[in-house]
Every structure is written in structure tokens, then in C-alpha cells.
Design a protein around this motif. Structure first.
Motif, PDB file in Angstrom:
ATOM      1  N   CYS A 129       0.848  -1.197   0.000  1.00  0.00           N
ATOM      2  CA  CYS A 129       0.000   0.000   0.000  1.00  0.00           C
ATOM      3  C   CYS A 129       0.879   1.242   0.000  1.00  0.00           C
ATOM      4  N   ASP A 131      -0.965   4.506  -0.597  1.00  0.00           N
ATOM      5  CA  ASP A 131      -1.841   5.673  -0.460  1.00  0.00           C
ATOM      6  C   ASP A 131      -2.859   5.433   0.652  1.00  0.00           C
ATOM      7  N   GLU A 133      -6.166   5.458   0.739  1.00  0.00           N
ATOM      8  CA  GLU A 133      -7.283   4.568   0.430  1.00  0.00           C
ATOM      9  C   GLU A 133      -6.884   3.111   0.630  1.00  0.00           C
ATOM     10  N   CYS A 134      -5.702   2.777   0.196  1.00  0.00           N
ATOM     11  CA  CYS A 134      -5.230   1.403   0.332  1.00  0.00           C
ATOM     12  C   CYS A 134      -5.057   1.042   1.805  1.00  0.00           C
ATOM     13  N   ARG A 137      -8.452   0.252   3.409  1.00  0.00           N
ATOM     14  CA  ARG A 137      -9.000  -1.041   2.994  1.00  0.00           C
ATOM     15  C   ARG A 137      -7.890  -1.868   2.373  1.00  0.00           C
ATOM     16  N   PRO A 138      -7.024  -2.435   3.195  1.00  0.00           N
ATOM     17  CA  PRO A 138      -5.886  -3.181   2.646  1.00  0.00           C
ATOM     18  C   PRO A 138      -6.334  -4.339   1.755  1.00  0.00           C
ATOM     19  N   PRO A 139      -5.608  -4.542   0.678  1.00  0.00           N
ATOM     20  CA  PRO A 139      -5.933  -5.666  -0.211  1.00  0.00           C
ATOM     21  C   PRO A 139      -5.726  -7.003   0.495  1.00  0.00           C
ATOM     22  N   HIS A 176       1.500  -0.612  -7.098  1.00  0.00           N
ATOM     23  CA  HIS A 176       1.051   0.359  -8.109  1.00  0.00           C
ATOM     24  C   HIS A 176       1.457   1.738  -7.700  1.00  0.00           C
TER      25      HIS A 176
END
Length: 176
Positions: A129, A131, A133-134, A137-139, A176
Motif C-alpha cells: 500500500c 496511499d 485509500e489502500c 482497505r488493505p488488499p 502500483h
């Protein structure tokens, strides 16, 4: 009386290039797709010494059937779109990868100059992560039972992994 078997011979002639591809096979035919030319490979590697560059083809047992499969960066012939082809023994899997490469292979706009592959070893893989937002809500962490495919496309890294339940690949953006 002996039988003449023509169909297997014709099938082996048609599928032979797919099943015997090597990293040096620059002229192999993949139907609507093709391997990178020597010039495209030079663009892909750029200034990186070839001994240090990520490969454009890798091998591993991606689907867990006990047989080695091949993954390679390829170009779609009609429009030069960048893609990833995974040659499983059961059937090929094709992914169109480069969103910005829809109107032909252009060195300045293509993901080709910064693309590469590597084998993701079985085990836990956690996306990074960068940013807010990440971080909110971590992937989801991925647990690989079989080797996966890490595809590097410029600043992005995508992990492709076999999902036995659907008998297809899933993908997870790792960086990303």
C-alpha cells in the motif's frame, strides 16, 4: 492392415511451436499472438544488462498438475497490444495487460520497456500500500499453493495465480 494416423501428426505440427517454445525462439507462431522480436526484446530490456533483466518467459507448474507450464510476454498481431500468455498443458490462458497500449506498440507509450516476468514462489503474498485509500482497505493477502506469475508493467506489479475451483487464473495488483 496398418493404419495411417494423420490427425495427430497435423495436430503436432500445429501445436508444436506452442509446446516447444524456448526463450530464444523469436519467430514462433502463437495464432493471433507472437513472441517478442529481437528489437522489441532490446526495447524491453533497455539499458539493463541482459543478465540482470527480468525474463520475458518463465517456466513453472502454475496449475499444480505436476507438469511445467510456460508464461511469456507476447504481442497481439492485429493491433500490437501487449499480453501475457500462459501455456498450460490443458489449454492456453491469455491476458491483455497494458491498458495504455491499444493503438500499436509505441516505445514511449508501451509498457514493453519496463515489463518482465518472474516466478512467485508458493506461500503468502501481501500487496503493498502506498496511499491512504489502500491503508483504509488493505488488499487481501494471497496464499499460493502453486507457483504464481509476477508480471512487471512499468510501476505496476500484478500477481497471477491459479484458482483450482474455477480452473483459471486470478490476479492481484501487488504494487502500483
Amino acid at each position: 492392415m496398418g493404419r495411417i494416423v494423420i490427425v495427430p501428426f497435423l495436430l503436432s505440427m500445429a501445436l508444436g511451436p506452442l509446446l516447444s517454445m524456448s526463450s530464444t525462439a523469436q519467430a514462433e507462431d502463437l495464432g493471433a499472438w507472437r513472441v517478442l522480436t529481437a528489437e522489441e526484446e532490446k526495447i524491453r530490456v533497455g539499458e539493463t544488462p541482459s543478465s540482470e533483466a527480468d525474463p520475458s518467459m518463465i517456466e513453472a507448474d502454475f496449475d499444480g498438475d505436476g507438469r511445467k507450464d510456460k508464461a511469456l510476454i507476447a504481442i497481439r498481431k492485429p493491433d500490437d497490444v501487449l499480453g501475457l500468455i500462459v501455456l498450460l498443458k490443458s489449454r492456453p490462458q491469455i491476458f491483455v495487460l497494458s491498458e495504455h497500449n491499444r493503438s500499436g506498440l509505441d516505445v514511449d507509450q508501451s509498457g514493453l520497456p519496463h515489463s518482465g516476468l518472474s516466478v512467485a514462489e508458493p506461500g503468502a503474498w501481501q500487496p503493498n500500500c502506498y496511499d491512504d485509500e489502500c491503508f483504509k482497505r488493505p488488499p487481501k493477502k494471497r496464499i499460493l499453493k502453486n507457483p504464481g506469475i509476477l508480471f512487471y508493467d512499468g510501476p505496476n506489479t500484478v500477481l497471477y495465480f491459479w484458482e483450482p475451483r474455477t480452473k483459471s487464473f486470478g490476479g492481484s495488483l501487488m504494487v502500483h
